[in-house]
Enzyme design. Structure first.
Site, PDB file in Angstrom:
ATOM      1  N   GLY A  86       0.863  -1.179   0.000  1.00 11.60           N
ATOM      2  CA  GLY A  86       0.000   0.000   0.000  1.00 11.60           C
ATOM      3  C   GLY A  86       0.893   1.220   0.000  1.00 11.60           C
ATOM      4  O   GLY A  86       2.090   1.116   0.250  1.00 11.60           O
ATOM      5  N   GLY A  88       2.799   3.768   1.298  1.00 14.19           N
ATOM      6  CA  GLY A  88       3.335   4.071   2.625  1.00 14.19           C
ATOM      7  C   GLY A  88       3.762   5.513   2.765  1.00 14.19           C
ATOM      8  O   GLY A  88       3.967   6.005   3.867  1.00 14.19           O
ATOM      9  N   LYS A 108       3.935  12.478  -3.185  1.00 14.59           N
ATOM     10  CA  LYS A 108       4.844  11.419  -2.721  1.00 14.59           C
ATOM     11  C   LYS A 108       5.779  12.027  -1.674  1.00 14.59           C
ATOM     12  O   LYS A 108       6.422  13.050  -1.944  1.00 14.59           O
ATOM     13  CB  LYS A 108       5.642  10.888  -3.919  1.00 14.59           C
ATOM     14  CG  LYS A 108       6.575   9.743  -3.600  1.00 14.59           C
ATOM     15  CD  LYS A 108       7.077   9.094  -4.879  1.00 14.59           C
ATOM     16  CE  LYS A 108       8.158   8.064  -4.607  1.00 14.59           C
ATOM     17  NZ  LYS A 108       8.658   7.458  -5.836  1.00 14.59           N
ATOM     18  N   GLY A 121       7.156   7.801   5.985  1.00 16.58           N
ATOM     19  CA  GLY A 121       6.226   8.476   5.077  1.00 16.58           C
ATOM     20  C   GLY A 121       6.824   9.647   4.331  1.00 16.58           C
ATOM     21  O   GLY A 121       6.131  10.355   3.615  1.00 16.58           O
ATOM     22  N   ASP A 246       4.498  -4.620  -7.836  1.00 15.15           N
ATOM     23  CA  ASP A 246       3.832  -3.384  -7.384  1.00 15.15           C
ATOM     24  C   ASP A 246       4.395  -2.161  -8.111  1.00 15.15           C
ATOM     25  O   ASP A 246       3.882  -1.063  -7.962  1.00 15.15           O
ATOM     26  CB  ASP A 246       3.958  -3.204  -5.871  1.00 15.15           C
ATOM     27  CG  ASP A 246       5.378  -3.347  -5.379  1.00 15.15           C
ATOM     28  OD1 ASP A 246       5.978  -4.417  -5.578  1.00 15.15           O
ATOM     29  OD2 ASP A 246       5.916  -2.372  -4.818  1.00 15.15           O
ATOM     30  N   ASN A 247       5.430  -2.353  -8.900  1.00 17.29           N
ATOM     31  CA  ASN A 247       5.963  -1.257  -9.702  1.00 17.29           C
ATOM     32  C   ASN A 247       5.739  -1.497 -11.193  1.00 17.29           C
ATOM     33  O   ASN A 247       6.448  -0.948 -12.030  1.00 17.29           O
ATOM     34  CB  ASN A 247       7.461  -1.077  -9.427  1.00 17.29           C
ATOM     35  CG  ASN A 247       7.716  -0.510  -8.037  1.00 17.29           C
ATOM     36  OD1 ASN A 247       6.864   0.179  -7.475  1.00 17.29           O
ATOM     37  ND2 ASN A 247       8.870  -0.802  -7.474  1.00 17.29           N
ATOM     38  N   ASP A 256       7.952   4.696 -10.570  1.00 15.79           N
ATOM     39  CA  ASP A 256       8.859   4.518  -9.433  1.00 15.79           C
ATOM     40  C   ASP A 256      10.326   4.582  -9.825  1.00 15.79           C
ATOM     41  O   ASP A 256      10.974   3.556 -10.076  1.00 15.79           O
ATOM     42  CB  ASP A 256       8.561   3.222  -8.672  1.00 15.79           C
ATOM     43  CG  ASP A 256       7.727   3.542  -7.438  1.00 15.79           C
ATOM     44  OD1 ASP A 256       7.448   4.735  -7.223  1.00 15.79           O
ATOM     45  OD2 ASP A 256       7.360   2.621  -6.696  1.00 15.79           O
TER      46      ASP A 256
HETATM   47  P1  AMP Z   1       8.942   1.460  -3.686  1.00 21.85           P
HETATM   48  O1  AMP Z   1      10.211   0.691  -3.620  1.00 21.85           O
HETATM   49  O2  AMP Z   1       9.138   2.956  -3.738  1.00 21.85           O
HETATM   50  O3  AMP Z   1       7.991   0.965  -4.726  1.00 21.85           O
HETATM   51  O4  AMP Z   1       8.251   1.225  -2.270  1.00 21.85           O
HETATM   52  C1  AMP Z   1       7.790  -0.014  -1.826  1.00 21.85           C
HETATM   53  C2  AMP Z   1       6.794   0.182  -0.709  1.00 21.85           C
HETATM   54  O5  AMP Z   1       7.404   0.820   0.417  1.00 21.85           O
HETATM   55  C3  AMP Z   1       5.627   1.061  -1.097  1.00 21.85           C
HETATM   56  O6  AMP Z   1       4.485   0.521  -0.503  1.00 21.85           O
HETATM   57  C4  AMP Z   1       5.993   2.401  -0.514  1.00 21.85           C
HETATM   58  O7  AMP Z   1       4.864   3.223  -0.291  1.00 21.85           O
HETATM   59  C5  AMP Z   1       6.707   2.010   0.762  1.00 21.85           C
HETATM   60  N1  AMP Z   1       7.675   3.035   1.209  1.00 21.85           N
HETATM   61  C6  AMP Z   1       8.828   3.408   0.597  1.00 21.85           C
HETATM   62  N2  AMP Z   1       9.454   4.368   1.292  1.00 21.85           N
HETATM   63  C7  AMP Z   1       8.686   4.635   2.378  1.00 21.85           C
HETATM   64  C8  AMP Z   1       8.790   5.550   3.501  1.00 21.85           C
HETATM   65  N3  AMP Z   1       9.803   6.392   3.635  1.00 21.85           N
HETATM   66  N4  AMP Z   1       7.787   5.510   4.426  1.00 21.85           N
HETATM   67  C9  AMP Z   1       6.753   4.660   4.311  1.00 21.85           C
HETATM   68  N5  AMP Z   1       6.603   3.797   3.293  1.00 21.85           N
HETATM   69  C10 AMP Z   1       7.547   3.768   2.332  1.00 21.85           C
HETATM   70 MG    MG Z   2       6.447   1.445  -5.738  1.00 27.16          MG
END
Ligand code: AMP
Ligand code: MG
Length: 468
Positions: A86, A88, A108, A121, A246-247, A256
């Site tokens: 989800g 994050g 973001k 976040g 998820d990407n 991403d």
């Molecule tokens: P990503 O590698 O950017 O596709 O992130 C994978 C997952 O980790 C996604 O669900 C993001 O929303 C979550 N995520 C990445 N960085 C953060 C962060 N700093 N705080 C909370 N969730 C994160």
């Molecule tokens: Mg992602």
């Protein structure tokens, strides 16, 4: 029109079952200011806001009228393993309608959500500037991608290995529905899966609505779209770095920009991501990983393809068994354009493969080799390379030279966002603007900015990081 200081937002995603999202306002930030605003994109989206409104809305400090901010729920296979995920650190403000299409406006780095797990976040300014530069570069390279509307500096410190300045990126996407969203829906149940299929078809592929088997048609469509996308990545030497399900977008857009990078010297095994120790997402592995990801989409869609699982599997397998041939054809077509081969001829595939083998052998710069060839030059020095060069010259001699050159120059970029240039640009606003300007005209052979063409002096140990 959105020209009265407002952005007219839709909230169609909220018509889905509530398990698909969590209503969540962005967390406020102390001292937001505009670092960069994409006026061209704003204009295209009919967004006309004052500076104060830009700061208020895209920092998340004020909610746009009509906006019902939410974080999306999804799942995904990350490095091969299933996880419930989800947003994050991302929040969708709503959708802008432009002609017949909807575009998500997403912040973001806008604070924690129910899906943040251990994360804060937040996002760092440098990582968001990196996404801005590379996503915009991809757009100007004519590659489907999410785009970047705005970077807001927050003045809040973000704790990584050290404390870094924080930022919020406004991302624009045809949607944020991923393969992982379908995995999530399948995990939740038939009601959710049916809803998501209908919503996705209505939003992205309405032409599939009246097909006999919409789920089967969607699987095929997404496979083809994604194959086209990966072939485009291979055209310019792009390595996504974290091709988890998820990407992988249903729309066929690149999404991403975490640990991604552009390859310099040609090497199929190139990996930059610090966490990809096995080379799962290396340059040359991207097609087979896509095939794996499409199989995950197929698994999620199985209950909708046919009521009998056996039959479903048979249908899905048939589609996926077509992957290799579709990819190979698209890849060869793209590589033929890079070499200016205007029609299919016997021996073309050998010519392409021999060239790539030699480029790998002598570690030739991928972009510059094709740039020089497109400019009527000879980038080669070694005997076996010279033989190949003569072979190629005699192959294209039968064609109209102007047409050949035009095809090559429209296919082979003169500038790409090389890692070391991007690293410099995200630390200095002047450099950021200069590089961005050069990246807006990657095929302008009449006006090449030579300073942005040099390969790095060395990239031993160069690594990119995700989630920063
Ligand atoms: P990503 O590698 O950017 O596709 O992130 C994978 C997952 O980790 C996604 O669900 C993001 O929303 C979550 N995520 C990445 N960085 C953060 C962060 N700093 N705080 C909370 N969730 C994160
Ligand atoms: Mg992602």
């Amino acid at each position: 029109m959105n020209n009265d200081g407002h952005i007219k937002l839709n909230n169609t995603y909220l018509s889905l079952d509530e398990t698909f999202y969590s209503l969540q306002a962005p967390e406020k930030v102390k001292e937001p200011s505009i670092f960069y605003y994409n006026k061209e994109l704003a204009k295209k989206l009919n967004i006309s806001l004052s500076e104060n409104e830009i700061v208020d809305y895209f920092s998340g400090n004020k909610i746009i009228p009509d906006s019902k901010p939410f974080a999306q729920a999804y799942a995904g296979h990350q490095f091969g393993y299933f996880t419930i995920l989800g947003d994050g650190r991302a929040i969708i403000l709503g959708e802008i309608r432009l002609k017949d299409k909807l575009y998500d406006i997403q912040l973001k780095g806008s604070g924690r959500t129910p899906y943040s797990r251990g994360g804060d976040g937040r996002a760092t300014l440098q990582a968001m500037l990196r996404e801005y530069l590379i996503s915009e570069a991809m757009h100007y390279l004519n590659i489907p991608t999410t785009r970047s509307l705005c970077v807001i500096e927050t003045k809040d410190k973000v704790r990584r290995e050290i404390e870094l300045p924080g930022a919020i990126l406004t991302r624009i996407a045809e949607s944020h529905i991923r393969i992982g969203t379908f995995e999530y829906a399948a995990f939740k149940g038939m009601k959710q899966l049916r809803q998501l299929l209908d919503y996705t078809i209505e939003r992205h592929y309405p032409e599939l609505k009246n097909m006999d088997n919409p789920a089967q048609a969607l699987l095929k469509k997404v496979m083809n779209k994604q194959i086209d996308l990966i072939v485009e990545w291979l055209r310019v030497g792009f390595i996504h770095g974290v091709m988890n399900t998820d990407n992988t977008c249903i729309s066929g857009e690149t999404i991403d920009y975490g640990p991604c990078a552009f390859m310099n010297s040609y090497d199929l095994e190139t990996v930059y991501s610090s966490i990809d120790t096995q080379g799962r997402y290396s340059f040359g592995n991207q097609a087979s990983i896509l095939k794996w990801n499409i199989a995950k989409l197929a698994e999620a869609l199985l209950p909708l393809i046919h009521e009998e699982e056996k039959e479903s599997i048979k249908i899905a397998e048939e589609i996926i068994n077509g992957f290799d041939e579709i990819f190979q054809n698209a890849y060869i077509k793209m590589m033929s354009k890079k070499l200016g081969l205007l029609s299919n001829q016997e021996g073309d595939i050998d010519l392409i493969m021999d060239l790539l083998r030699l480029m790998s052998k002598y570690k030739r710069d991928y972009t510059n080799t094709f740039f020089i060839l497109s400019n009527n030059g000879n980038p080669f020095t070694e005997d076996d390379e010279m033989d190949l060069f003569i072979r190629w010259k005699s192959r294209i001699r039968q064609q109209d030279p102007a047409k050949t050159q035009k095809t090559m120059q429209n296919t082979n970029p003169a500038v790409i966002p090389r890692n070391y240039l991007v690293e410099k640009a995200i630390r200095d606003k002047k450099e950021f603007e200069r590089l961005l300007k050069a990246l807006k005209n990657p095929y302008d052979y009449g006006n090449v900015k030579e300073e942005f063409q040099h390969p790095p002096e060395s990239e031993v140990g160069y690594k990119t990081y995700c989630g920063t």
